[in-house]
Design an enzyme around this catalytic site. Structure first.
Site, PDB file in Angstrom:
ATOM      1  N   HIS A   6       0.762  -1.249   0.042  1.00 42.72           N
ATOM      2  CA  HIS A   6       0.008   0.061   0.009  1.00 42.72           C
ATOM      3  C   HIS A   6       0.868   1.269   0.048  1.00 42.72           C
ATOM      4  CE1 HIS A   6      -4.253  -1.616   0.928  1.00 42.72           C
ATOM      5  NE2 HIS A   6      -3.231  -2.922   0.640  1.00 42.72           N
ATOM      6  N   SER A  42       5.030   7.385   2.769  1.00 44.27           N
ATOM      7  CA  SER A  42       3.900   8.421   2.854  1.00 44.27           C
ATOM      8  C   SER A  42       2.804   7.922   3.442  1.00 44.27           C
ATOM      9  CB  SER A  42       3.467   9.033   1.381  1.00 44.27           C
ATOM     10  OG  SER A  42       3.087   7.779   0.693  1.00 44.27           O
TER      11      SER A  42
HETATM   12  C1  HEM Z   1      -4.976  -6.808  -7.167  1.00 42.27           C
HETATM   13  C2  HEM Z   1      -4.343  -6.222  -6.192  1.00 42.27           C
HETATM   14  C3  HEM Z   1      -4.731  -6.631  -4.754  1.00 42.27           C
HETATM   15  C4  HEM Z   1      -5.971  -6.395  -4.170  1.00 42.27           C
HETATM   16  C5  HEM Z   1      -7.198  -5.661  -4.701  1.00 42.27           C
HETATM   17  C6  HEM Z   1      -5.900  -6.470  -2.759  1.00 42.27           C
HETATM   18  C7  HEM Z   1      -6.846  -6.630  -1.767  1.00 42.27           C
HETATM   19  C8  HEM Z   1      -6.883  -6.788  -0.563  1.00 42.27           C
HETATM   20  C9  HEM Z   1      -7.955  -6.985   0.442  1.00 42.27           C
HETATM   21  C10 HEM Z   1      -9.408  -6.579   0.018  1.00 42.27           C
HETATM   22  C11 HEM Z   1      -7.525  -7.434   1.467  1.00 42.27           C
HETATM   23  C12 HEM Z   1      -8.233  -7.588   2.943  1.00 42.27           C
HETATM   24  C13 HEM Z   1      -8.107  -6.394   3.882  1.00 42.27           C
HETATM   25  C14 HEM Z   1      -8.864  -6.826   5.024  1.00 42.27           C
HETATM   26  O1  HEM Z   1     -10.027  -6.743   4.840  1.00 42.27           O
HETATM   27  O2  HEM Z   1      -8.170  -6.648   6.182  1.00 42.27           O
HETATM   28  C15 HEM Z   1      -6.020  -7.836   1.264  1.00 42.27           C
HETATM   29  C16 HEM Z   1      -5.178  -8.410   2.380  1.00 42.27           C
HETATM   30  C17 HEM Z   1      -3.924  -8.693   2.115  1.00 42.27           C
HETATM   31  N1  HEM Z   1      -3.280  -8.123   1.061  1.00 42.27           N
HETATM   32 FE1  HEM Z   1      -3.682  -7.324  -0.738  1.00 42.27          FE
HETATM   33  N2  HEM Z   1      -4.609  -7.005  -2.446  1.00 42.27           N
HETATM   34  C18 HEM Z   1      -3.754  -6.804  -3.517  1.00 42.27           C
HETATM   35  C19 HEM Z   1      -2.627  -7.093  -3.829  1.00 42.27           C
HETATM   36  C20 HEM Z   1      -1.812  -7.351  -2.699  1.00 42.27           C
HETATM   37  C21 HEM Z   1      -0.137  -7.369  -2.917  1.00 42.27           C
HETATM   38  C22 HEM Z   1       0.459  -7.021  -4.355  1.00 42.27           C
HETATM   39  C23 HEM Z   1       0.177  -7.771  -1.700  1.00 42.27           C
HETATM   40  C24 HEM Z   1       1.568  -7.937  -1.448  1.00 42.27           C
HETATM   41  C25 HEM Z   1       2.570  -7.852  -2.002  1.00 42.27           C
HETATM   42  C26 HEM Z   1      -0.831  -7.896  -0.755  1.00 42.27           C
HETATM   43  C27 HEM Z   1      -0.762  -8.367   0.553  1.00 42.27           C
HETATM   44  C28 HEM Z   1      -1.787  -8.334   1.173  1.00 42.27           C
HETATM   45  C29 HEM Z   1      -1.842  -9.221   2.674  1.00 42.27           C
HETATM   46  C30 HEM Z   1      -0.507  -9.717   3.238  1.00 42.27           C
HETATM   47  C31 HEM Z   1      -2.924  -9.145   3.190  1.00 42.27           C
HETATM   48  C32 HEM Z   1      -3.312  -9.698   4.571  1.00 42.27           C
HETATM   49  C33 HEM Z   1      -3.168  -8.655   5.540  1.00 42.27           C
HETATM   50  C34 HEM Z   1      -3.838  -9.228   7.109  1.00 42.27           C
HETATM   51  O3  HEM Z   1      -3.993 -10.479   7.041  1.00 42.27           O
HETATM   52  O4  HEM Z   1      -3.840  -8.637   7.787  1.00 42.27           O
HETATM   53  N3  HEM Z   1      -2.080  -7.327  -1.573  1.00 42.27           N
HETATM   54  N4  HEM Z   1      -5.701  -7.387   0.023  1.00 42.27           N
END
Ligand code: HEM
Length: 366
Positions: free
Chosen positions: A74, A97
């Site tokens: 992010h 940021s």
């Molecule tokens: C198309 C791109 C992406 C979308 C739409 C997306 C969307 C999301 C969403 C909606 C969540 C859940 C957040 C929540 O409800 O707590 C999430 C969690 C997460 N995302 Fe993504 N994400 C994307 C790409 C990425 C990338 C590129 C990374 C890392 C390199 C990443 C790492 C994570 C991690 C580690 C979590 C879990 C966080 C937790 O367990 O607290 N995401 N993502």
């Protein structure tokens, strides 16, 4: 005299190490314990010890690791040459940021929930000699090193901290179309469709969602959220049959398992003709997933910077534990539940876990 000359020759040799066929001089860090190929890396050793002990609960792959990994993304993706071309500041990429302008950026819809880890990381940044921009990426890489099966990620230092917030709408949303997601990554740093798929290996994602369906916080995206294995790529290809909590949440579609949440964006990327074969290619191919994620992550963490201006401190990153699971279908499911999307290669044949139909437990808050 001859002995003295020999002794100093040995000392010089000791200060040199052969790396990639070239002789490089190592420096002894001020702590008298560690050595590094560049003095700038010495500052990372105390940070490493502190975060492993006090942020990641003694080296676990738990919730703070998941959140720290999400934060690397992010912060870094906050850059848009397209927006900059309109004469407005387009963001500085991996420039800290998101934490430095927390009051602004955490109000962006896509950043829902990242304030928790920003606030947990802040005291660590305050007590160490490191920029916020470097810390965010460093913490993500170190956290991931605690996850069985993860690649050993690269770490760079030397990023300057942001002086302005990133603009809104740079972070993709789970309800964005594949067109929009691919275009956003392309704009941010020229990422290819294959690199986007690789980055989503994070969705094996040693991860869970707290906010997509707030009635079931800690709901993972695959059945092995504490491991960096290929289950995410298997399970996202299975027919969705249920909502683990309430239905009708924005950005969520049906998943194949009780206790597992599926993002709309993951479901669509797994089935789009531009990304489906790459997605499937990670199934049961831990080595490919590791190397592709490592390369795409490296590119992501230096967005907004010229990598030649940064110092490579990857040697500081511990080696992650080996993967602890073999690729499989969760109990009760098999090849017949696969929604084949790659038109050129059949889905690999995998064993099914024995036992009663799988229900995935939530990731406990730590
Ligand atoms: C198309 C791109 C992406 C979308 C739409 C997306 C969307 C999301 C969403 C909606 C969540 C859940 C957040 C929540 O409800 O707590 C999430 C969690 C997460 N995302 Fe993504 N994400 C994307 C790409 C990425 C990338 C590129 C990374 C890392 C390199 C990443 C790492 C994570 C991690 C580690 C979590 C879990 C966080 C937790 O367990 O607290 N995401 N993502």
């Amino acid at each position: 005299m001859a002995f003295k000359t020999l002794a100093s020759f040995v000392a010089v040799l000791a200060a040199l190490q052969v790396a990639n066929g070239a002789l490089t001089r190592r420096v002894t860090c001020p702590d008298g314990v560690n050595t590094a190929s560049n003095a700038a890396c010495c500052a990372l050793f105390p940070v490493l010890d502190d975060i492993q002990k006090n942020l990641f609960d003694g080296g676990q792959c738990g919730e703070e690791v998941h959140e720290s990994l999400r934060l690397t993304f992010h912060d870094a993706i906050g850059i848009s040459p397209k927006i900059a071309a309109t004469g407005v500041f387009g963001g500085g990429g991996a420039d800290g940021s998101i934490a430095l302008f927390e009051d602004i950026e955490t109000n962006f819809h896509a950043n829902n929930g990242v304030d928790e880890i920003i606030d947990e990381q802040k005291p660590f940044i305050a007590r160490h000699n490191i920029t916020t921009a470097d810390f965010i990426q460093f913490a993500g890489a170190i956290g991931v090193s605690n996850c069985p099966g993860a690649p050993r990620l690269d770490v760079f230092v030397g990023r300057k901290d942001a002086t302005q917030p990133a603009p809104d709408k740079t972070v993709p949303e789970p309800f964005d179309s594949v067109d929009d997601i691919l275009a956003r990554f392309e704009d941010a740093g020229g990422f290819t469709a294959a690199e986007v798929v690789a980055l989503l290996a994070s969705g094996t994602r040693v991860a869970a969602a707290d906010h997509v369906d707030p009635t079931i916080p800690g709901t993972p995206f695959d059945s092995t959220p504490e491991r960096f294995d290929t289950q995410f790529f298997i399970e996202t290809q299975l027919r969705g049959t249920l909502f683990p909590g309430t239905g009708g949440n924005q950005g969520e579609v049906e998943s194949p398992l009780q206790g597992e949440l599926r993002l709309q964006s993951d479901a669509e990327l797994a089935r789009d003709s531009r990304t489906a074969c790459e997605w499937q290619s990670f199934v049961n191919n831990q080595a490919k997933m590791q190397s592709a994620f490592k390369a795409a992550f490296r590119k992501m963490t230096v967005l907004g910077h010229n990598v030649n201006d940064l110092v490579d401190c990857s040697e500081v990153v511990p080696t992650p534990p080996a993967p602890a699971s073999n690729a499989h279908f969760p109990a009760g499911l098999s090849n017949k539940d696969v929604e084949q999307a790659c038109s050129s290669t059949p889905f690999p044949t995998l064993p099914t876990d024995p036992g009663p139909v799988t229900s995935v437990a939530p990731v406990p808050p730590s």
